[in-house]
Design an enzyme around this catalytic site. Structure first.
Site, PDB file in Angstrom:
ATOM      1  CB  SER A  70      -1.128   0.091   1.321  1.00  0.00           C
ATOM      2  OG  SER A  70      -1.597  -1.375   1.418  1.00  0.00           O
TER       3      SER A  70
HETATM    4  N1  SAH Z   1      -1.103  -3.585   3.245  1.00  0.00           N
HETATM    5  C1  SAH Z   1      -0.553  -4.590   2.546  1.00  0.00           C
HETATM    6  C2  SAH Z   1      -1.460  -4.618   1.208  1.00  0.00           C
HETATM    7  C3  SAH Z   1      -1.247  -5.729   0.513  1.00  0.00           C
HETATM    8  S1  SAH Z   1      -2.448  -5.700  -0.802  1.00  0.00           S
HETATM    9  C4  SAH Z   1       1.002  -4.164   2.254  1.00  0.00           C
HETATM   10  O1  SAH Z   1       1.131  -2.830   2.305  1.00  0.00           O
HETATM   11  O2  SAH Z   1       1.727  -5.017   1.738  1.00  0.00           O
HETATM   12  C5  SAH Z   1      -3.713  -6.664  -0.196  1.00  0.00           C
HETATM   13  C6  SAH Z   1      -3.592  -7.910   0.097  1.00  0.00           C
HETATM   14  O3  SAH Z   1      -5.007  -8.534   0.403  1.00  0.00           O
HETATM   15  C7  SAH Z   1      -3.098  -8.777  -0.898  1.00  0.00           C
HETATM   16  O4  SAH Z   1      -2.080  -9.584  -0.387  1.00  0.00           O
HETATM   17  C8  SAH Z   1      -4.179  -9.965  -1.189  1.00  0.00           C
HETATM   18  O5  SAH Z   1      -3.796 -11.389  -1.442  1.00  0.00           O
HETATM   19  C9  SAH Z   1      -4.832  -9.919   0.261  1.00  0.00           C
HETATM   20  N2  SAH Z   1      -6.175 -10.703   0.260  1.00  0.00           N
HETATM   21  C10 SAH Z   1      -7.370 -10.308  -0.713  1.00  0.00           C
HETATM   22  N3  SAH Z   1      -8.343 -11.045  -0.376  1.00  0.00           N
HETATM   23  C11 SAH Z   1      -8.036 -11.604   0.945  1.00  0.00           C
HETATM   24  C12 SAH Z   1      -8.806 -12.366   1.630  1.00  0.00           C
HETATM   25  N4  SAH Z   1     -10.337 -12.698   1.402  1.00  0.00           N
HETATM   26  N5  SAH Z   1      -8.375 -12.641   2.637  1.00  0.00           N
HETATM   27  C13 SAH Z   1      -7.067 -12.393   3.101  1.00  0.00           C
HETATM   28  N6  SAH Z   1      -6.277 -11.770   2.126  1.00  0.00           N
HETATM   29  C14 SAH Z   1      -6.768 -11.212   1.220  1.00  0.00           C
END
Ligand code: SAH
Length: 221
Positions: A70
């Site tokens: 993010s």
């Molecule tokens: N705050 C994190 C954002 C990662 S992007 C960072 O800064 O790295 C969002 C993440 O949510 C992804 O890794 C994706 O695989 C995960 N995601 C999407 N749907 C999900 C679900 N149902 N349960 C758990 N994780 C999920």
């Protein structure tokens, strides 16, 4: 990784990092604890080495598997919103991704319970959290839209999702404690960052601003 690499010496100057902090403040991040933690968390270890020189730009960056780390402003904003009515003890995070938001939360709350549906991302995040010696994080490889499995750790006084559902899942609302705060992007083509506060009488909703997150997907892979 040696201590120089962890500190980012030679890769990103202190000036570049300070510029990011100044930018966050200009955009309305004012909670001093959030600012302090953003200043001290080495974002460059949460991206691939080839992108490390861009880690202190205020942008989302690819982390593989069609996912992104993010944007720092969004991490700071969501964290600030989560703490608006006071400190939180137990926080559920949906979407560990790189683990960067996890690391920020772990320095500000009692314990973090972080869920991810992509195994490899979770493993890398776990290693980074270990490297930073943050011991108050529990990871789960599971679909976070269902909340923490078996409700064994619920209710949470904070819930933060880094992936956007079309509509807020009932199971997440159910796992929010009375007095607790949930911060989550909601929507499909058009997403808004939403804050939900659970009171004795039910749920209060506040829409914060338009955002762009990866979708919350069901199941694991
Ligand atoms: N705050 C994190 C954002 C990662 S992007 C960072 O800064 O790295 C969002 C993440 O949510 C992804 O890794 C994706 O695989 C995960 N995601 C999407 N749907 C999900 C679900 N149902 N349960 C758990 N994780 C999920």
């Amino acid at each position: 990784m040696n201590s120089n690499e962890l500190a980012g010496i030679g890769m990103t100057s202190q000036r570049t990092r300070e510029r990011l902090i100044k930018r966050l403040q200009e955009q309305g991040i004012s909670d001093p604890r959030v600012i302090e933690v953003m200043r001290n968390t080495p974002r460059h270890i949460f991206v691939d080495e080839a992108l490390a020189h861009r880690a202190y730009e205020d942008v989302a960056l690819p982390i593989g598997y069609n996912q992104t780390i993010s944007q720092p402003y969004i991490v700071a904003l969501m964290t600030q919103l989560l703490f608006e009515d006071g400190p939180k003890e137990k926080v559920l995070e949906i979407g560990t991704g790189s683990g960067y938001q996890t690391a920020v939360l772990a320095q500000l709350v009692g314990s973090v319970f972080s869920m991810e549906r992509i195994k490899i991302l979770q493993e890398k995040a776990r290693q980074r959290i270990n490297l930073l010696k943050l011991r108050n994080v529990s990871f789960r490889y599971s679909d976070g839209s269902m909340g923490w499995p078996d409700s064994s750790k619920a209710p949470f006084d904070g819930i933060l999702s880094a992936a956007a559902p079309a509509e807020l899942p009932q199971s997440l609302l159910d796992q929010l404690a009375i007095g607790g705060t949930l911060v989550c992007p909601v929507g499909e083509q058009h997403q808004q960052l939403v804050v939900i506060r659970r009171t004795d009488n039910g749920f209060e909703e506040q829409k914060v601003e338009d955002v762009c997150f990866v979708p919350l997907r069901s199941g694991v892979r």
